[in-house]
Structures are given as C-alpha cells and as structure tokens.
Design a protein around this motif. Sequence first.
Motif, PDB file in Angstrom:
ATOM      1  N   GLN A 104      26.394  58.930  67.894  1.00 53.28           N
ATOM      2  CA  GLN A 104      26.157  57.882  68.892  1.00 53.28           C
ATOM      3  C   GLN A 104      26.593  58.352  70.266  1.00 53.28           C
ATOM      4  O   GLN A 104      27.613  59.021  70.423  1.00 53.28           O
ATOM      5  CB  GLN A 104      26.906  56.600  68.526  1.00 53.28           C
ATOM      6  N   ALA A 105      25.766  58.019  71.253  1.00 50.17           N
ATOM      7  CA  ALA A 105      26.151  58.141  72.654  1.00 50.17           C
ATOM      8  C   ALA A 105      26.432  56.720  73.113  1.00 50.17           C
ATOM      9  O   ALA A 105      25.509  55.907  73.258  1.00 50.17           O
ATOM     10  CB  ALA A 105      25.040  58.776  73.481  1.00 50.17           C
ATOM     11  N   ASP A 106      27.678  56.385  73.290  1.00 49.07           N
ATOM     12  CA  ASP A 106      28.107  55.002  73.500  1.00 49.07           C
ATOM     13  C   ASP A 106      27.298  54.303  74.591  1.00 49.07           C
ATOM     14  O   ASP A 106      27.162  54.813  75.711  1.00 49.07           O
ATOM     15  CB  ASP A 106      29.588  54.953  73.852  1.00 49.07           C
ATOM     16  N   GLY A 107      26.759  53.138  74.228  1.00 46.17           N
ATOM     17  CA  GLY A 107      26.013  52.326  75.176  1.00 46.17           C
ATOM     18  C   GLY A 107      24.612  52.798  75.455  1.00 46.17           C
ATOM     19  O   GLY A 107      23.884  52.160  76.226  1.00 46.17           O
ATOM     20  N   LEU A 108      24.209  53.904  74.802  1.00 43.21           N
ATOM     21  CA  LEU A 108      22.887  54.456  75.080  1.00 43.21           C
ATOM     22  C   LEU A 108      22.020  54.553  73.830  1.00 43.21           C
ATOM     23  O   LEU A 108      20.999  53.885  73.709  1.00 43.21           O
ATOM     24  CB  LEU A 108      23.016  55.849  75.719  1.00 43.21           C
ATOM     25  N   LEU A 109      22.446  55.394  72.881  1.00 39.60           N
ATOM     26  CA  LEU A 109      21.603  55.728  71.735  1.00 39.60           C
ATOM     27  C   LEU A 109      22.426  55.853  70.461  1.00 39.60           C
ATOM     28  O   LEU A 109      23.584  56.245  70.483  1.00 39.60           O
ATOM     29  CB  LEU A 109      20.892  57.072  71.967  1.00 39.60           C
ATOM     30  N   ALA A 110      21.783  55.508  69.335  1.00 41.74           N
ATOM     31  CA  ALA A 110      22.312  55.813  68.005  1.00 41.74           C
ATOM     32  C   ALA A 110      21.328  56.775  67.347  1.00 41.74           C
ATOM     33  O   ALA A 110      20.117  56.545  67.369  1.00 41.74           O
ATOM     34  CB  ALA A 110      22.457  54.540  67.175  1.00 41.74           C
TER      35      ALA A 110
END
Length: 218
Positions: A104-110
């Motif tokens: 995960q890129a926090d607040g952006l993508l899973a």
Amino acid sequence: MAFRSLIDCGDLVLGFGRDGNTGGVTLAMVPTSHRAALSRAADASEPSVKGEPVVHIALLGEVGPEDRAQGRSMLNGSTTAALHFVDQRVQESAEGVWVETDLQADGLLAVTQRTDWTAGDRAVRARTVVKYVSSVPLDLTMVTSFCLSGLSPFPGRGRAGNLVVHRLRSAWSSEAKLVSETLEDMHLEPAWVDNVATIERFGQVGTMPVRGFAPFVA
C-alpha cells in the motif's frame, strides 16, 4: 501479517526481501542451486543478492526515478518508493504454488502482486492488481506485473560475454529474425558506479502487433 522470505517453485526459488525502514518488498528469482545465497541474504545487513521491487508503479506528476534514468524509465519513482508491506499469503500443494503480496501507498493505492507456479513448469506467471484508495483522481501511467532486472543478481558474477539476450526482430507481416547480443554489445553492462541505470527500451508501439522487435526476450 505473515511474511515468507524463501518459497520453492520447482527448480526456482523466490526470494522476498523486506526493508525494515521503509517496509518496501523486493523479489529475486534464482535457481535452487543458489538457494543458500538467498538464505544468507535474508539475514544480512548487506545482502549478497540484489532483489527488485516486487511492483513498480508510477503516477502522473510524481517525482521521477533516480540513477540518471529520467526520460528513459518510469521504474523506481516516488510512488514505488512509497509502497510498503501489508500482508502476504502463500498456498502450496501438489498442483503448484501461488503467492500474493499486498502493498500500500498510504492514501493513494492498494496493490496486490501474485506469482503462480504450476507443478512441472519451468517458469512462473505474474500479475498485479491495483485499487484506488485516494479521495482525489489519480492518473496511473505505469504498473508492472514483473520486472526483468538484475540479470545476474549475484554481484561479481556478470562476467563479460557471459550473458546473451535473444530478441525477435520483425515488422507487420515479415518473418521474425533472431537477434542475439551480449549485454556488452547492448551497452547493458553495469557501470563502474552503482547509481547509473543502463536501459534498453523496445516493444510494441502504436496499433501494429510488431514494430521493430516482438514483445519477447530470452
């Protein structure tokens, strides 16, 4: 949050690495004859085997890659650096093995990367699923299911003339011609410093099925 470092897939070993500072996950695939090197690398502060980020991903407007690769590659950008480990699932049976790694890129993508091996096969299959978790629109410009890099993942093993790249040169309706070149002929040998990326770009461009080289490499 389960995590497996070494997973056997027939005559291949998948070696997953996890950065204790950033949470990033790398992957190296080596023959089973080099499994011991992966085992040592899993516990070493200076790994003897170089892995590649298990997923490369790029968003429009992100900070581009380092290693003097701007304009040549979208690998190793800021979104890739932001991906951190969430979970991993492994299933092993007589039919084969599959591994799913959640990032995960926090607040952006899973992101979920899946690698499958079917018993008896001499290769694995890889795919990536991306889910938006952002509250604002994002423009996804690149995502990898796998990355062919570190052709010799063991430092010092890439001797001159030892590695040959095979490609198929063709065009719209012509028969393919096998082109075999050493890494040195393609200018892909490692630089004398460790912060310069050497890149060869090829593949299908436009609407033609083949233009220049077929999307194949061995």
